[in-house]
Design a protein around this motif. Structure first.
Motif, PDB file in Angstrom:
ATOM      1  N   ARG A  14      30.256  28.776  34.518  1.00 46.87           N
ATOM      2  CA  ARG A  14      31.426  28.112  35.062  1.00 46.87           C
ATOM      3  C   ARG A  14      32.325  29.120  35.774  1.00 46.87           C
ATOM      4  O   ARG A  14      32.805  28.865  36.888  1.00 46.87           O
ATOM      5  CB  ARG A  14      32.177  27.434  33.908  1.00 46.87           C
ATOM      6  N   LEU A  15      32.555  30.270  35.138  1.00 51.18           N
ATOM      7  CA  LEU A  15      33.410  31.292  35.753  1.00 51.18           C
ATOM      8  C   LEU A  15      32.733  31.840  37.008  1.00 51.18           C
ATOM      9  O   LEU A  15      33.394  32.196  37.982  1.00 51.18           O
ATOM     10  CB  LEU A  15      33.678  32.426  34.750  1.00 51.18           C
ATOM     11  N   GLY A  16      31.377  31.880  36.983  1.00 55.14           N
ATOM     12  CA  GLY A  16      30.631  32.388  38.128  1.00 55.14           C
ATOM     13  C   GLY A  16      30.727  31.491  39.358  1.00 55.14           C
ATOM     14  O   GLY A  16      30.482  31.928  40.484  1.00 55.14           O
ATOM     15  N   GLU A  17      31.110  30.226  39.134  1.00 52.95           N
ATOM     16  CA  GLU A  17      31.204  29.290  40.269  1.00 52.95           C
ATOM     17  C   GLU A  17      32.328  29.695  41.224  1.00 52.95           C
ATOM     18  O   GLU A  17      32.349  29.263  42.380  1.00 52.95           O
ATOM     19  CB  GLU A  17      31.472  27.865  39.750  1.00 52.95           C
ATOM     20  N   ARG A  43      40.433  30.997  38.383  1.00 53.75           N
ATOM     21  CA  ARG A  43      41.069  32.286  38.667  1.00 53.75           C
ATOM     22  C   ARG A  43      41.629  32.933  37.410  1.00 53.75           C
ATOM     23  O   ARG A  43      41.748  34.136  37.312  1.00 53.75           O
ATOM     24  CB  ARG A  43      42.201  32.108  39.670  1.00 53.75           C
ATOM     25  N   GLU A  44      42.048  32.058  36.443  1.00 55.49           N
ATOM     26  CA  GLU A  44      42.620  32.594  35.210  1.00 55.49           C
ATOM     27  C   GLU A  44      41.965  31.929  34.008  1.00 55.49           C
ATOM     28  O   GLU A  44      41.851  30.703  33.962  1.00 55.49           O
ATOM     29  CB  GLU A  44      44.134  32.325  35.181  1.00 55.49           C
ATOM     30  N   GLN A  87      35.978  39.931  28.096  1.00 60.15           N
ATOM     31  CA  GLN A  87      34.926  40.702  28.767  1.00 60.15           C
ATOM     32  C   GLN A  87      34.146  39.841  29.751  1.00 60.15           C
ATOM     33  O   GLN A  87      33.875  40.243  30.880  1.00 60.15           O
ATOM     34  CB  GLN A  87      33.954  41.276  27.730  1.00 60.15           C
ATOM     35  N   ILE A  88      33.774  38.646  29.310  1.00 61.57           N
ATOM     36  CA  ILE A  88      33.035  37.734  30.188  1.00 61.57           C
ATOM     37  C   ILE A  88      33.862  37.431  31.442  1.00 61.57           C
ATOM     38  O   ILE A  88      33.357  37.417  32.562  1.00 61.57           O
ATOM     39  CB  ILE A  88      32.703  36.420  29.454  1.00 61.57           C
ATOM     40  N   ALA A  89      35.167  37.184  31.225  1.00 58.96           N
ATOM     41  CA  ALA A  89      36.034  36.841  32.350  1.00 58.96           C
ATOM     42  C   ALA A  89      36.069  37.985  33.364  1.00 58.96           C
ATOM     43  O   ALA A  89      35.872  37.777  34.573  1.00 58.96           O
ATOM     44  CB  ALA A  89      37.442  36.525  31.851  1.00 58.96           C
ATOM     45  N   ARG A  90      36.289  39.202  32.864  1.00 57.27           N
ATOM     46  CA  ARG A  90      36.383  40.342  33.774  1.00 57.27           C
ATOM     47  C   ARG A  90      35.099  40.529  34.556  1.00 57.27           C
ATOM     48  O   ARG A  90      35.107  40.864  35.735  1.00 57.27           O
ATOM     49  CB  ARG A  90      36.710  41.610  32.986  1.00 57.27           C
ATOM     50  N   ALA A 144      35.195  38.572  37.534  1.00 55.19           N
ATOM     51  CA  ALA A 144      36.411  38.746  38.327  1.00 55.19           C
ATOM     52  C   ALA A 144      37.426  37.628  38.121  1.00 55.19           C
ATOM     53  O   ALA A 144      38.127  37.213  39.044  1.00 55.19           O
ATOM     54  CB  ALA A 144      36.065  38.887  39.816  1.00 55.19           C
ATOM     55  N   VAL A 145      37.470  37.122  36.880  1.00 54.93           N
ATOM     56  CA  VAL A 145      38.479  36.127  36.523  1.00 54.93           C
ATOM     57  C   VAL A 145      39.518  36.833  35.646  1.00 54.93           C
ATOM     58  O   VAL A 145      39.149  37.638  34.788  1.00 54.93           O
ATOM     59  CB  VAL A 145      37.835  34.959  35.746  1.00 54.93           C
ATOM     60  N   ARG A 146      40.799  36.557  35.860  1.00 53.22           N
ATOM     61  CA  ARG A 146      41.851  37.216  35.113  1.00 53.22           C
ATOM     62  C   ARG A 146      41.983  36.589  33.724  1.00 53.22           C
ATOM     63  O   ARG A 146      42.286  35.407  33.621  1.00 53.22           O
ATOM     64  CB  ARG A 146      43.165  37.072  35.887  1.00 53.22           C
TER      65      ARG A 146
END
Lengths: 195, 195
Positions: free
Chosen positions: A125-128, A132-133, A153-156, A159-161
């Motif tokens: 989902r974050l990879g889509e 952004r946050e 860690q997954i978020a970073r 490139a998600v804050r």
């Protein structure tokens, strides 16, 4: 048959032999209609409530109402441990973003790892690229903190804050009665008062 | 549907909004089979458990197993407030007589009078002449005491000897922590120690 009912009531969390007995007697003595309604509600909930395929919250439909809503902000995603947390956040805050329900927290001893929490799905989902946050709202417990660390860690990586709910004194609390960990944290994170 | 389930769970005594939520989530997250079993147990209990026509205890049959048993002593009848009390007495004592379940205690403010407790039926039973002792085992509360007093009057009217469970220090209790009423009663009712 009474024994079966008392036994069956013990699947409910926090209900032991004594409370189960009391509940069974109460229903039989005073509220058979309520018992009938509960029986039906349980049967249809167990049969028909599944999980939203996007946020993993409980849902009768493939996509829950929140995920399907056009008026929510897809740039913010809030990761929570349980559906009850979503209710609490919705009721207390003006948050208009979306949710991701972990349905638990990392707890290796209980066999709950990244797979059980759907973290692959979260990473996809974050990879889509829309989010952004990632607001991490796991509980302020040892396991919740470990889970938050892992999620950050997954978020970073995508490139998600990542952000985390603030810790500190609860409003209306009295210093004298606040636990030491919270007080130490609040003291260390004190903010300057500006005019 | 989740809301219906949470609502329905609140018929159980001692279950408010928060616990109902937690129970619903628990069943849906971790034990759907248990939820299904509970649903069935409730439905069949509500439909099929009635009252024994002789002792008013819960029973699937017209006459409960205790009343139908040939090995119980019909000369002793023990009046209790609820079916749970029967279980407690059966487990703790060697009592071999019969029971009469009031399904409550006299409580005029709640609209519970002699009729609701089946006292006409009890009087008829005592009038049959078989019962020689009415053991009154209502709870040692204000309402239980009032009920016991009333039951004793009925017993005397039918020439049946009324008796009441002894009050005093609980075994294993410490004087220091016993409530004053119990201690005063135990002190006043002290018995001589004989060799």
């Amino acid at each position: 048959m009474l024994e079966q009912l008392i036994d069956a009531l013990r699947v409910l969390p926090g209900v032991g032999q004594k409370s189960a007995q009391r509940m069974a007697y109460h229903v039989l003595e005073r509220d058979r209609d309520g018992g009938q309604r509960l029986s039906e509600a349980l049967a249809s909930a167990v049969e028909r409530i599944g999980h939203c395929k996007r946020c993993r919250d409980f849902s009768e439909t493939e996509l829950c109402a929140t995920c399907a809503s056009a008026s929510r902000d897809g740039h913010q995603l809030c990761a929570i441990e349980s559906p009850a947390d979503r209710l609490a956040i919705e009721q207390a805050t003006g948050y208009r973003g979306l949710y991701f329900v972990l349905q638990g927290r990392l707890s290796p001893l209980d066999g709950i790892g990244p797979r059980e929490l759907g973290l692959d799905q979260l990473a996809d989902r974050l990879g889509e690229g829309e989010v952004r946050e990632l607001i991490i709202a796991t509980n302020p417990t040892v396991e919740g903190d470990a889970t938050a660390h892992y999620l950050a860690q997954i978020a970073r990586k995508h490139a998600v804050r990542p952000s985390r709910l603030a810790h500190g004194l609860p409003l209306g609390g009295e210093l004298e009665y606040i636990d030491r960990g919270t007080l130490a944290h609040a003291f260390g994170s004190r903010a300057e008062i500006t005019e």
